[in-house]
Design a protein around this motif. Sequence first.
Motif, mmCIF file in Angstrom:
data_model
loop_
_atom_site.group_PDB
_atom_site.id
_atom_site.type_symbol
_atom_site.label_atom_id
_atom_site.label_comp_id
_atom_site.label_asym_id
_atom_site.label_seq_id
_atom_site.Cartn_x
_atom_site.Cartn_y
_atom_site.Cartn_z
ATOM 1 N N VAL A 80 0.874 -1.167 0.000
ATOM 2 C CA VAL A 80 0.000 0.000 0.000
ATOM 3 C C VAL A 80 0.913 1.218 0.000
ATOM 4 O O VAL A 80 1.884 1.257 0.748
ATOM 5 N N GLN A 81 0.632 2.173 -0.830
ATOM 6 C CA GLN A 81 1.498 3.342 -0.924
ATOM 7 C C GLN A 81 1.676 3.985 0.447
ATOM 8 O O GLN A 81 0.720 4.203 1.183
ATOM 9 N N GLY A 82 2.936 4.285 0.785
ATOM 10 C CA GLY A 82 3.207 4.914 2.066
ATOM 11 C C GLY A 82 3.492 3.949 3.191
ATOM 12 O O GLY A 82 3.523 4.342 4.357
ATOM 13 N N THR A 83 3.732 2.672 2.883
ATOM 14 C CA THR A 83 4.032 1.684 3.911
ATOM 15 C C THR A 83 5.442 1.131 3.719
ATOM 16 O O THR A 83 6.038 1.264 2.659
ATOM 17 N N THR A 84 5.945 0.502 4.767
ATOM 18 C CA THR A 84 7.241 -0.158 4.722
ATOM 19 C C THR A 84 7.025 -1.664 4.670
ATOM 20 O O THR A 84 6.199 -2.211 5.398
ATOM 21 N N LEU A 85 7.778 -2.323 3.781
ATOM 22 C CA LEU A 85 7.714 -3.779 3.672
ATOM 23 C C LEU A 85 9.116 -4.343 3.832
ATOM 24 O O LEU A 85 10.088 -3.757 3.347
ATOM 25 N N GLY A 86 9.218 -5.467 4.495
ATOM 26 C CA GLY A 86 10.533 -6.060 4.684
ATOM 27 C C GLY A 86 10.491 -7.570 4.723
ATOM 28 O O GLY A 86 9.497 -8.174 5.154
ATOM 29 N N PHE A 87 11.561 -8.172 4.250
ATOM 30 C CA PHE A 87 11.766 -9.616 4.339
ATOM 31 C C PHE A 87 13.178 -9.849 4.854
ATOM 32 O O PHE A 87 14.133 -9.220 4.399
ATOM 33 N N MET A 88 13.312 -10.728 5.841
ATOM 34 C CA MET A 88 14.623 -11.124 6.335
ATOM 35 C C MET A 88 14.656 -12.645 6.410
ATOM 36 O O MET A 88 13.696 -13.268 6.873
ATOM 37 N N GLY A 89 15.760 -13.232 5.946
ATOM 38 C CA GLY A 89 15.846 -14.694 5.910
ATOM 39 C C GLY A 89 17.127 -15.216 6.502
ATOM 40 O O GLY A 89 18.100 -14.475 6.706
ATOM 41 N N HIS A 90 17.140 -16.535 6.757
ATOM 42 C CA HIS A 90 18.287 -17.176 7.405
ATOM 43 C C HIS A 90 18.450 -18.587 6.870
ATOM 44 O O HIS A 90 17.485 -19.349 6.744
ATOM 45 N N ALA A 91 19.686 -18.950 6.528
ATOM 46 C CA ALA A 91 20.056 -20.326 6.177
ATOM 47 C C ALA A 91 21.026 -20.799 7.243
ATOM 48 O O ALA A 91 22.124 -20.249 7.365
ATOM 49 N N ARG A 92 20.621 -21.811 8.021
ATOM 50 C CA ARG A 92 21.346 -22.142 9.248
ATOM 51 C C ARG A 92 22.247 -23.357 9.125
ATOM 52 O O ARG A 92 21.850 -24.393 8.593
ATOM 53 N N MET A 93 23.472 -23.206 9.625
ATOM 54 C CA MET A 93 24.346 -24.327 9.905
ATOM 55 C C MET A 93 24.439 -24.433 11.424
ATOM 56 O O MET A 93 24.904 -23.497 12.084
ATOM 57 N N VAL A 94 23.980 -25.528 11.987
ATOM 58 C CA VAL A 94 23.855 -25.655 13.437
ATOM 59 C C VAL A 94 25.223 -25.652 14.113
ATOM 60 O O VAL A 94 26.130 -26.390 13.719
ATOM 61 N N THR A 95 25.365 -24.804 15.115
ATOM 62 C CA THR A 95 26.552 -24.812 15.975
ATOM 63 C C THR A 95 26.164 -25.152 17.412
ATOM 64 O O THR A 95 26.844 -25.910 18.070
ATOM 65 N N ASN A 96 25.078 -24.579 17.910
ATOM 66 C CA ASN A 96 24.544 -24.993 19.202
ATOM 67 C C ASN A 96 23.032 -24.814 19.191
ATOM 68 O O ASN A 96 22.507 -23.907 18.581
ATOM 69 N N GLY A 97 22.342 -25.726 19.859
ATOM 70 C CA GLY A 97 20.894 -25.709 19.845
ATOM 71 C C GLY A 97 20.359 -26.518 18.679
ATOM 72 O O GLY A 97 20.514 -26.145 17.517
ATOM 73 N N SER A 98 19.736 -27.654 18.973
ATOM 74 C CA SER A 98 19.244 -28.548 17.930
ATOM 75 C C SER A 98 18.249 -27.856 17.009
ATOM 76 O O SER A 98 17.369 -27.113 17.458
ATOM 77 N N GLU A 99 18.380 -28.111 15.710
ATOM 78 C CA GLU A 99 17.437 -27.560 14.736
ATOM 79 C C GLU A 99 16.051 -28.181 14.862
ATOM 80 O O GLU A 99 15.072 -27.674 14.327
ATOM 81 N N GLU A 100 15.949 -29.314 15.574
ATOM 82 C CA GLU A 100 14.657 -29.964 15.773
ATOM 83 C C GLU A 100 13.802 -29.221 16.794
ATOM 84 O O GLU A 100 12.612 -29.488 16.915
ATOM 85 N N THR A 101 14.396 -28.310 17.561
ATOM 86 C CA THR A 101 13.642 -27.473 18.493
ATOM 87 C C THR A 101 13.354 -26.141 17.822
ATOM 88 O O THR A 101 14.276 -25.405 17.466
ATOM 89 N N HIS A 102 12.091 -25.840 17.660
ATOM 90 C CA HIS A 102 11.653 -24.692 16.868
ATOM 91 C C HIS A 102 12.335 -23.387 17.283
ATOM 92 O O HIS A 102 12.828 -22.629 16.440
ATOM 93 N N ASP A 103 12.386 -23.104 18.575
ATOM 94 C CA ASP A 103 12.885 -21.812 19.045
ATOM 95 C C ASP A 103 14.378 -21.633 18.849
ATOM 96 O O ASP A 103 14.887 -20.511 18.958
ATOM 97 N N ASN A 104 15.105 -22.710 18.566
ATOM 98 C CA ASN A 104 16.545 -22.589 18.318
ATOM 99 C C ASN A 104 16.845 -22.102 16.908
ATOM 100 O O ASN A 104 17.969 -21.656 16.638
ATOM 101 N N ASN A 105 15.879 -22.226 16.017
ATOM 102 C CA ASN A 105 16.107 -21.813 14.633
ATOM 103 C C ASN A 105 15.869 -20.315 14.477
ATOM 104 O O ASN A 105 15.324 -19.646 15.347
ATOM 105 N N GLN A 106 16.274 -19.788 13.336
ATOM 106 C CA GLN A 106 16.245 -18.352 13.103
ATOM 107 C C GLN A 106 15.187 -18.003 12.052
ATOM 108 O O GLN A 106 14.919 -18.806 11.171
#
Length: 329
Positions: A80-106
């Motif tokens: 919509v004219q006059g608004t801000t839109l943004g996208f941010m993404g992440h491709a993860r290589m696990v170092t700590n915190g299992s990727e199977e736990t949702h909150d550990n991912n980005q």
Amino acid sequence: MCGIFGIITGPKSKFNQQDFYSVIKKLFVLSETRGKDASGLMLLSDENLTVLKRPLRAKELIKTREFVSEVKEFSLSARVQGTTLGFMGHARMVTNGSEETHDNNQPVLSHGMCMLHNGIIVNDVKLWNDIPEMERQYEVDTEVAINLIWHYRQINNNLFDAFYKAFAQLQGANSLALVSADADALILATSNGSLYFVASSGCDEIIFASEKYILEEILKQPDVSPYFQNSQVIHIDPGVGYYFDFNDLKPNKVILNQPTPNASPSFKIRKNVRILRDIRSSREIKSSVLPRFSKSEISENNHFVESVNQAVSILQRCTKCILPETFPY
């Protein structure tokens, strides 16, 4: 070695909303080489902050029904004219915190803030111990960075100053991208130089990524290049940060290793934002519930581990093949 990346368009941007979908997918595919254990994204508009993340490589995530529906809805109907839109993404290589736990991912969500992190915070345990007001909930080291920012915001209520003080305490090689649901700004910072961005000539659009090559490939796309003619890819040097006010997206450089910051902006407060709409799968909801153990169970387990380590330490090993004497034949 994870990959962080994103595109932000300001209120005066003429960027075609239909092109968002192809740009987002391209950013994901190009960044996947930096991490294939998990992937996630954040979609930001003036009224929503939506997060979708899965223990899938980027090429698999962008094929999911959830990704397609969320990103297409965002890219086709959000402009919509006059608004801000943004996208941010992440491709993860696990170092700590299992990727199977949702909150550990980005992206990592906490205290109304959303952060992308590439690197390793090597002193996270010490930071948790030093500031007892902060309560750890996840395994991933990124969480301590957000909590530090939250801690300092309770003192002076200035997002930038809080970020500056928190970043100064992080040890290791780290690159961060931060947005807050209550502030009109994006903050980028790095301690090792693994971060780049490019701003359009009118500063109505910016794109950032962990590698210069990724941005160069994105700028070749016919749906992107017209907005970035004569724009140069900027390398963010170690110890340097940039903040971008959503109103004009002009790059503002800050030297982070100075005793005091050379700028202290107060960003416009965002109102009526439905913060942190976190899209989880039933599998991830179940896996995010961590088991609780009693003190007696922990003590018993520690005793068992200690006995095993002691037994291993006295093993006699062959001088030629290092197998222990207990191995048959």
